[in-house]
Design a protein around this motif. Structure first.
Motif, PDB file in Angstrom:
ATOM      1  N   ALA A 104       0.827  -1.209   0.000  1.00  0.00           N
ATOM      2  CA  ALA A 104       0.000   0.000   0.000  1.00  0.00           C
ATOM      3  C   ALA A 104       0.862   1.259   0.000  1.00  0.00           C
ATOM      4  CB  ALA A 104      -0.922  -0.009   1.218  1.00  0.00           C
ATOM      5  N   LEU A 105       1.932   1.276   0.816  1.00  0.00           N
ATOM      6  CA  LEU A 105       2.814   2.444   0.868  1.00  0.00           C
ATOM      7  C   LEU A 105       3.542   2.641  -0.451  1.00  0.00           C
ATOM      8  CD1 LEU A 105       4.084   4.709   2.547  1.00  0.00           C
ATOM      9  CD2 LEU A 105       5.795   3.069   3.337  1.00  0.00           C
ATOM     10  N   LEU A 106       4.048   1.555  -1.021  1.00  0.00           N
ATOM     11  CA  LEU A 106       4.750   1.635  -2.299  1.00  0.00           C
ATOM     12  C   LEU A 106       3.821   2.131  -3.401  1.00  0.00           C
ATOM     13  CD1 LEU A 106       7.395   0.908  -3.888  1.00  0.00           C
ATOM     14  CD2 LEU A 106       6.373  -1.337  -4.266  1.00  0.00           C
ATOM     15  N   THR A 107       2.610   1.596  -3.444  1.00  0.00           N
ATOM     16  CA  THR A 107       1.658   1.974  -4.493  1.00  0.00           C
ATOM     17  C   THR A 107       1.258   3.437  -4.362  1.00  0.00           C
ATOM     18  OG1 THR A 107       0.809  -0.292  -4.546  1.00  0.00           O
ATOM     19  CG2 THR A 107      -0.570   1.429  -5.506  1.00  0.00           C
ATOM     20  N   ALA A 108       0.917   3.863  -3.135  1.00  0.00           N
ATOM     21  CA  ALA A 108       0.471   5.250  -2.938  1.00  0.00           C
ATOM     22  C   ALA A 108       1.583   6.243  -3.282  1.00  0.00           C
ATOM     23  CB  ALA A 108       0.017   5.443  -1.490  1.00  0.00           C
ATOM     24  N   THR A 109       2.808   5.965  -2.843  1.00  0.00           N
ATOM     25  CA  THR A 109       3.913   6.893  -3.112  1.00  0.00           C
ATOM     26  C   THR A 109       4.201   7.005  -4.600  1.00  0.00           C
ATOM     27  OG1 THR A 109       4.886   6.331  -0.968  1.00  0.00           O
ATOM     28  CG2 THR A 109       6.304   7.422  -2.574  1.00  0.00           C
ATOM     29  N   LEU A 199      10.586   3.104  -9.778  1.00  0.00           N
ATOM     30  CA  LEU A 199       9.236   2.971 -10.337  1.00  0.00           C
ATOM     31  C   LEU A 199       8.659   4.325 -10.743  1.00  0.00           C
ATOM     32  CD1 LEU A 199       7.710   0.271  -7.951  1.00  0.00           C
ATOM     33  CD2 LEU A 199       8.456  -0.002 -10.310  1.00  0.00           C
ATOM     34  N   ILE A 200       8.952   5.366  -9.983  1.00  0.00           N
ATOM     35  CA  ILE A 200       8.474   6.708 -10.345  1.00  0.00           C
ATOM     36  C   ILE A 200       9.075   7.130 -11.676  1.00  0.00           C
ATOM     37  CG2 ILE A 200       8.641   9.145  -9.715  1.00  0.00           C
ATOM     38  CD1 ILE A 200       8.396   8.210  -6.768  1.00  0.00           C
ATOM     39  N   TRP A 201      10.374   6.869 -11.860  1.00  0.00           N
ATOM     40  CA  TRP A 201      11.030   7.212 -13.118  1.00  0.00           C
ATOM     41  C   TRP A 201      10.376   6.496 -14.290  1.00  0.00           C
ATOM     42  CZ3 TRP A 201      14.029   3.851 -16.235  1.00  0.00           C
ATOM     43  CH2 TRP A 201      14.731   4.471 -17.275  1.00  0.00           C
ATOM     44  N   GLN A 202       9.933   5.272 -14.082  1.00  0.00           N
ATOM     45  CA  GLN A 202       9.357   4.503 -15.185  1.00  0.00           C
ATOM     46  C   GLN A 202       7.900   4.834 -15.425  1.00  0.00           C
ATOM     47  OE1 GLN A 202       9.866   0.256 -14.797  1.00  0.00           O
ATOM     48  NE2 GLN A 202       9.940   0.008 -17.004  1.00  0.00           N
ATOM     49  N   TRP A 203       7.148   5.263 -14.400  1.00  0.00           N
ATOM     50  CA  TRP A 203       5.720   5.465 -14.552  1.00  0.00           C
ATOM     51  C   TRP A 203       5.314   6.921 -14.762  1.00  0.00           C
ATOM     52  CZ3 TRP A 203       1.412   2.654 -15.292  1.00  0.00           C
ATOM     53  CH2 TRP A 203       1.599   1.277 -15.337  1.00  0.00           C
ATOM     54  N   THR A 204       6.230   7.851 -14.540  1.00  0.00           N
ATOM     55  CA  THR A 204       5.901   9.259 -14.812  1.00  0.00           C
ATOM     56  C   THR A 204       5.547   9.502 -16.279  1.00  0.00           C
ATOM     57  OG1 THR A 204       7.237  10.038 -12.950  1.00  0.00           O
ATOM     58  CG2 THR A 204       6.795  11.606 -14.721  1.00  0.00           C
ATOM     59  N   PRO A 205       6.256   8.924 -17.276  1.00  0.00           N
ATOM     60  CA  PRO A 205       5.843   9.127 -18.670  1.00  0.00           C
ATOM     61  C   PRO A 205       4.440   8.637 -18.971  1.00  0.00           C
ATOM     62  CG  PRO A 205       8.077   8.267 -18.572  1.00  0.00           C
ATOM     63  CD  PRO A 205       7.533   8.180 -17.193  1.00  0.00           C
ATOM     64  N   PHE A 206       4.023   7.535 -18.339  1.00  0.00           N
ATOM     65  CA  PHE A 206       2.668   7.029 -18.574  1.00  0.00           C
ATOM     66  C   PHE A 206       1.629   8.043 -18.087  1.00  0.00           C
ATOM     67  CE2 PHE A 206      -1.041   4.719 -16.921  1.00  0.00           C
ATOM     68  CZ  PHE A 206      -1.463   4.088 -18.080  1.00  0.00           C
ATOM     69  N   MET A 207       1.847   8.586 -16.893  1.00  0.00           N
ATOM     70  CA  MET A 207       0.923   9.595 -16.378  1.00  0.00           C
ATOM     71  C   MET A 207       0.945  10.845 -17.261  1.00  0.00           C
ATOM     72  SD  MET A 207      -0.265   7.962 -13.822  1.00  0.00           S
ATOM     73  CE  MET A 207       0.151   6.720 -12.598  1.00  0.00           C
ATOM     74  N   MET A 208       2.133  11.202 -17.743  1.00  0.00           N
ATOM     75  CA  MET A 208       2.237  12.370 -18.599  1.00  0.00           C
ATOM     76  C   MET A 208       1.434  12.208 -19.883  1.00  0.00           C
ATOM     77  SD  MET A 208       4.048  13.511 -21.531  1.00  0.00           S
ATOM     78  CE  MET A 208       5.470  12.458 -21.641  1.00  0.00           C
ATOM     79  N   TYR A 259      -1.263  -1.679 -11.645  1.00  0.00           N
ATOM     80  CA  TYR A 259       0.038  -2.253 -12.002  1.00  0.00           C
ATOM     81  C   TYR A 259       0.959  -2.335 -10.782  1.00  0.00           C
ATOM     82  CZ  TYR A 259       4.577  -2.906 -14.166  1.00  0.00           C
ATOM     83  OH  TYR A 259       5.813  -3.385 -14.494  1.00  0.00           O
ATOM     84  N   ILE A 260       1.057  -1.271 -10.002  1.00  0.00           N
ATOM     85  CA  ILE A 260       2.025  -1.239  -8.901  1.00  0.00           C
ATOM     86  C   ILE A 260       1.657  -2.260  -7.827  1.00  0.00           C
ATOM     87  CG2 ILE A 260       3.125   0.222  -7.176  1.00  0.00           C
ATOM     88  CD1 ILE A 260       3.858   0.885 -10.028  1.00  0.00           C
ATOM     89  N   VAL A 261       0.367  -2.498  -7.612  1.00  0.00           N
ATOM     90  CA  VAL A 261      -0.040  -3.506  -6.631  1.00  0.00           C
ATOM     91  C   VAL A 261       0.533  -4.869  -7.003  1.00  0.00           C
ATOM     92  CG1 VAL A 261      -2.052  -4.826  -5.882  1.00  0.00           C
ATOM     93  CG2 VAL A 261      -2.090  -2.356  -5.744  1.00  0.00           C
ATOM     94  N   GLN A 262       0.627  -5.157  -8.290  1.00  0.00           N
ATOM     95  CA  GLN A 262       1.114  -6.451  -8.753  1.00  0.00           C
ATOM     96  C   GLN A 262       2.597  -6.435  -9.123  1.00  0.00           C
ATOM     97  OE1 GLN A 262      -1.489  -7.978 -11.886  1.00  0.00           O
ATOM     98  NE2 GLN A 262      -3.074  -6.585 -11.254  1.00  0.00           N
ATOM     99  N   HIS A 263       3.301  -5.337  -8.854  1.00  0.00           N
ATOM    100  CA  HIS A 263       4.678  -5.212  -9.337  1.00  0.00           C
ATOM    101  C   HIS A 263       5.616  -6.113  -8.548  1.00  0.00           C
ATOM    102  CE1 HIS A 263       7.829  -3.242 -11.616  1.00  0.00           C
ATOM    103  NE2 HIS A 263       8.545  -3.233 -10.514  1.00  0.00           N
ATOM    104  N   PHE A 264       6.516  -6.773  -9.280  1.00  0.00           N
ATOM    105  CA  PHE A 264       7.432  -7.735  -8.691  1.00  0.00           C
ATOM    106  C   PHE A 264       8.881  -7.479  -9.090  1.00  0.00           C
ATOM    107  CE2 PHE A 264       9.725 -11.769  -9.373  1.00  0.00           C
ATOM    108  CZ  PHE A 264       9.761 -12.263  -8.076  1.00  0.00           C
TER     109      PHE A 264
END
Length: 330
Positions: A104-109, A199-208, A259-264
């Motif tokens: 939960a902490l990882l996903t929210a952050t 993960l932030i570096w990889q997912w920021t473009p998707f949000m953008m 995605y982040i909830v299932q990230h491994f």
């Protein structure tokens, strides 16, 4: 001379017509397909449907069945039906509860920071400037990298304490200003933060990308009218742009959370689940490969799938509302 009267020929009486005989027979509507035509249009989709059921639904049903059994590969003779005991074990195990908190902490952050950074990038790339197409292509490049390759990049190229780029830049900065710069061991000193940064570096473009699509769909006339009336950039952003982006922000948050909830990959590659970074997918992996307790691992997997389905349901509602809004504008 007498007139000859020709007797009138009497015709047989006409039988009365029934109401159903008087009803005209209408041809079937031209736009309504027949059953054969309907099957002809659906038949090409059947192989894809069968493949999807075989690949996704059947394994989930098998996982659901295994979660109801005591099934440990180390004790093959003790296999038996236990009902919901495995779910009670999952919810009562301290390590599994800790992994839920970490997840939960990882996903929210990751989702919140990626949304904020993605919004800033979308606002910058929404402006016209020379080379904007090249900058957009370079900006989305991190999202196209394979997740485990991205994790290896951050672990060895950037975070390594001996030859990593970050410590190299710190050392160079210290040499320029005449002091000894610290050389932290990033993954050991701040393990969860290191995973979150990758993960932030990889997912920021998707949000953008999502938010940039929302910015380009906003009505330009409203912003121009507000600017003529004396509204500043902050007022336009707060009262016009941000309310318009609300659905896109919700969509990005929901898809990112799924995605982040299932990230491994990042957890396994960078920390191997140590130092308090073990999330729920990693604990499920441990239960399968190390403890080989298939029943408990399957129960935990079913709980992850249920949580993902709940998030996906909200995501689909947001997507459908976006389509309705775009359709009403058209």
């Amino acid at each position: 001379m007498s007139d000859t009267v020709t007797p009138a020929t009497s015709s047989p009486p006409t039988p009365p017509t029934r109401a159903e005989d008087r009803t005209p027979v209408l041809p079937p509507p031209a736009g309504r397909p027949t059953r054969a035509r309907a099957w002809a249009t659906r038949a090409p989709l059947l192989p894809a449907l069968v493949f999807m059921i075989a690949v996704t639904q059947l394994p989930f049903v098998a996982t659901l069945v295994i979660s109801l059994f005591e099934w440990n590969a180390l004790y093959p003779d003790d296999r038996g039906f236990t009902g919901l005991d495995n779910y009670d074990t999952v919810l009562g195990d301290s390590d599994l509860r800790s992994s839920v908190t970490t997840t939960a902490l990882l996903t929210a952050t990751v989702v919140i920071v990626s949304l904020v950074l993605g919004l800033c990038l979308a606002l910058l790339l929404d402006r016209r400037f020379r080379g904007r197409a090249v900058v957009r292509t370079m900006t989305i490049a991190p999202f196209l990298i394979v997740p485990i390759a991205a994790a290896l990049l951050w672990k060895h190229v950037l975070f390594n304490s001996e030859y990593g780029l970050l410590n190299g830049l710190l050392g160079r900065f210290g040499d320029l200003f005449g002091f000894t710069a610290p050389q932290p061991d990033w993954i050991s000193d701040m393990p969860l933060l290191a995973v979150e940064i990758a993960l932030i570096w990889q997912w920021t473009p998707f949000m953008m990308l999502i938010l940039l699509a929302g910015l380009q769909s906003r009505p330009v006339e409203l912003a121009e009218a507000a600017r003529i009336d004396g509204a500043g950039d902050w007022q336009i952003f707060r009262h016009l742009t941000l309310p318009h982006l609300r659905r896109y922000l919700e969509l990005g948050a929901l898809l990112g959370s799924i995605y982040i909830v299932q990230h491994f990959d990042a957890v396994y590659t960078m920390t191997a689940g140590g130092l308090g970074t073990a999330n729920l997918p990693y604990v499920i992996h441990q239960e399968f490969t190390l403890a080989q307790d298939y029943g408990v691992a399957s129960a935990a997997g079913v709980l992850v799938v249920i949580g993902s389905l709940i998030l996906a349901m909200f995501a689909l509602r947001v997507v459908s509302s976006l389509f309705r809004e775009e359709g009403s504008r058209a």
